[in-house]
Design an enzyme around this catalytic site. Sequence first.
Site, mmCIF file in Angstrom:
data_model
loop_
_atom_site.group_PDB
_atom_site.id
_atom_site.type_symbol
_atom_site.label_atom_id
_atom_site.label_comp_id
_atom_site.label_asym_id
_atom_site.label_seq_id
_atom_site.Cartn_x
_atom_site.Cartn_y
_atom_site.Cartn_z
ATOM 1 C CE LYS A 238 -3.312 2.546 2.931
ATOM 2 N NZ LYS A 238 -4.214 2.497 4.110
ATOM 3 C CE LYS A 250 -6.742 8.277 8.217
ATOM 4 N NZ LYS A 250 -7.407 7.144 8.863
ATOM 5 N NE ARG A 324 -10.810 -1.431 3.272
ATOM 6 C CZ ARG A 324 -11.462 -1.648 4.407
ATOM 7 N NH1 ARG A 324 -12.633 -2.249 4.406
ATOM 8 N NH2 ARG A 324 -10.949 -1.259 5.556
HETATM 9 N N1 BES Z 1 -4.347 4.259 6.877
HETATM 10 C C1 BES Z 1 -5.511 3.946 7.627
HETATM 11 C C2 BES Z 1 -5.277 2.895 8.706
HETATM 12 C C3 BES Z 1 -4.337 3.249 9.830
HETATM 13 C C4 BES Z 1 -4.836 3.781 11.001
HETATM 14 C C5 BES Z 1 -3.009 2.962 9.730
HETATM 15 C C6 BES Z 1 -3.985 4.057 12.039
HETATM 16 C C7 BES Z 1 -2.158 3.245 10.762
HETATM 17 C C8 BES Z 1 -2.644 3.779 11.926
HETATM 18 C C9 BES Z 1 -6.609 3.402 6.716
HETATM 19 O O1 BES Z 1 -6.626 3.931 5.441
HETATM 20 C C10 BES Z 1 -7.918 3.726 7.343
HETATM 21 O O2 BES Z 1 -8.222 4.878 7.446
HETATM 22 N N2 BES Z 1 -8.665 2.696 7.745
HETATM 23 C C11 BES Z 1 -9.932 2.878 8.325
HETATM 24 C C12 BES Z 1 -10.867 1.878 7.707
HETATM 25 C C13 BES Z 1 -12.318 2.155 7.941
HETATM 26 C C14 BES Z 1 -12.728 3.460 7.301
HETATM 27 C C15 BES Z 1 -13.138 1.026 7.387
HETATM 28 C C16 BES Z 1 -9.825 2.687 9.827
HETATM 29 O O3 BES Z 1 -9.039 1.847 10.279
HETATM 30 O O4 BES Z 1 -10.501 3.398 10.558
HETATM 31 ZN ZN ZN Z 2 -4.851 4.631 4.753
HETATM 32 MN MN MN Z 3 -7.739 5.709 5.308
#
Ligand code: BES
Ligand code: ZN
Ligand code: MN
Length: 472
Positions: A238, A250, A324
Site C-alpha cells: 500500500k 479523519k 484496500r
Molecule cells: N491508513 C488507515 C489505517 C491506519 C490507522 C493505519 C492508524 C495506521 C494507523 C486506513 O486507510 C484507514 O483509514 N482505515 C480505516 C478503515 C475504515 C474506514 C473502514 C480505519 O481503520 O478506521
Molecule cells: Zn490509509
Molecule cells: Mn484511510
Amino acid sequence: MFAIRLTETPDDAATWVVPVGSGEPQAPGDVGAEVAALAAGIAEAGQAGHIEPLPRPLRSPARVLLAGIGDGDEAGWRAAGAAAVRAAAGDETLEVLLPADAGQAALRGLAEGLWLGGYRYRDATLAARSGEVRVIVSTIEGYAESLTDARVTAETTWLARDLTNTPSSVKNPAWFADQVVAEAAGRTGLTVTVRAGDDLLRFGGLRAVGGGSATPPRFVEVSWQPPGATTHVVLVGKGITFDTGGISIKSREGMKLMKKDMGGAAAVVAATLGAADLNLPVRVTALAPLAENAVSGSAFRPGDVITHYDGSTSENTNSDAEGRIVLADALAYAYEQLNPDIVLDLATLTGANAVALGKRTAALYSPDDDLARALTEAGAAAGEKMWRLPLADDYVENLRSDIADRVSAPSGPGSVMAALFLRDFFGDGRWAHLDMSAPSWAEADDLDLSKGATGWGTRTLLRWLSALHSGQ
Ligand code: BES
Ligand code: ZN
Ligand code: MN
C-alpha cells in the site's frame, strides 16, 4: 550507514563492548578477570539489551560496556547490538568482543542490532554515526556472509524507514517513484516501470483514490528476475503518501501520523532491492500503487462506484477505506499479468490492527497454513512479530452492495473485513495479507527500533525470500 568491520585483534584505544550471557564474559588480559568479577555482581548484566558501563579511569581500554545477550540467541545478540550503539556517543569507536564460540547467527544479530539501533532519519548529507564499529572475531572468514546478510537487511530497512519518515510535502507519488528508479539504477539486474496518466486507465481504484490530490497517482513495478528462477513471488504494498481520509475526513489526532501510510510500499520495494543485493535465485516483483488520499472538489465520494483493474466494481462507502481500493487494482493486475506463484500484500490498512494485537504485532491473513507458518517463522527470526487472524466467512454477507459487486467499508471487525475485501481479488496459487498498521511506527526509541518509521516487513520479507530458495 556507518561501517562495521571484522578484525582479529582488539585495540585499547576503543571502547570495548563485552557481551554477557549465562556464562562468564570473555575479555583479553587482566581486563577479562576484572570484567568477569564485576559482571558476577550485577544481577541484570546478562539480560538481553541491558548495558552496564564500567568506567576504568587512567586505565585502558578507557571504557567498557557490558552488553547483555540473554539466552545468546539471535534476538539476544540483536538487542545487545542495539543497546550498545545507543549507549555510545556518535563518534565513539566501539569494539565488540565476540566470544570464540559465537556462531554466525550471533554475528548477524549483533550487526543488525548495531545498524538498526543506530538508525537516524537523515537527509542525504548527514550520517548519524561517524565512529566505526569493529567486531573482534577469532577468524574473519566464517563470518563474512553473516555480515553481508545483516548489511543488506539493515540498508534496505534504513531505506524503508527513510521513505516512510519523509514528510508528505516532499513524498508525493511521483517523488516516491523517482526514489525507486534511483535506488534500482544503483544496482544490477533490476527493472522498474512507472505508470502514470493514461497508462492507469484500467486502475480505476487508484485513479479514484488519487483523484483528489494535486499530485497524481503512480503505479510502480520493480522486477528482479535472475536467470533460472522458477518461483515467482509478487509483493504488493500500500502506497498512500498521505491519508487525510478524503471526503470521509479523519480527525486531527487520527491524521497526525498518516505520512506513514506508504509503509507497505516502502517495505516491498526495499525487500526487492535486497533480493537483488543478495542475488537470491527467486523471481520477485514488487507492485506499489501510489496515491495521496486528499480532500478536494475532485476527490472521490461516498456512493461512488469504482471499476477495478479486473472489471469488478466496488461501492465506496467510506473514502477513508482507500488502501484496500488501491490494493485491489494491484492484486488484479498481478493475477492477470504476472502469473505469480505466491502473492503477499503488506499494508497499513486498519486502526483495528492495533486494537486487536497492540502496537508491535501485525495481523496475518492467509488461507494457506504452510505459508502462514513460514511467514510467522521468518518474522520471528527477523525480529518482527505477526499473529494470524481468521478470514471469517461469517461476515462475507456484509460486503454486499445494491449497486456494485461489493462495498468498500462493510460493517464488522475492521481488520478482518479489509482482509475479506482483498480476498475477493485473490486468484490462483498462494496468498497472504499483512495488516501492518500498528508495527509500522515506534513512538520512542526501543532497541532495534528508532523513534518513527520502523521499516516493518522489510526484514521479514528478506528472511522469507532467503528461506524460500534454500528449501526450508
Ligand atoms: N491508513 C488507515 C489505517 C491506519 C490507522 C493505519 C492508524 C495506521 C494507523 C486506513 O486507510 C484507514 O483509514 N482505515 C480505516 C478503515 C475504515 C474506514 C473502514 C480505519 O481503520 O478506521
Ligand atoms: Zn490509509
Ligand atoms: Mn484511510
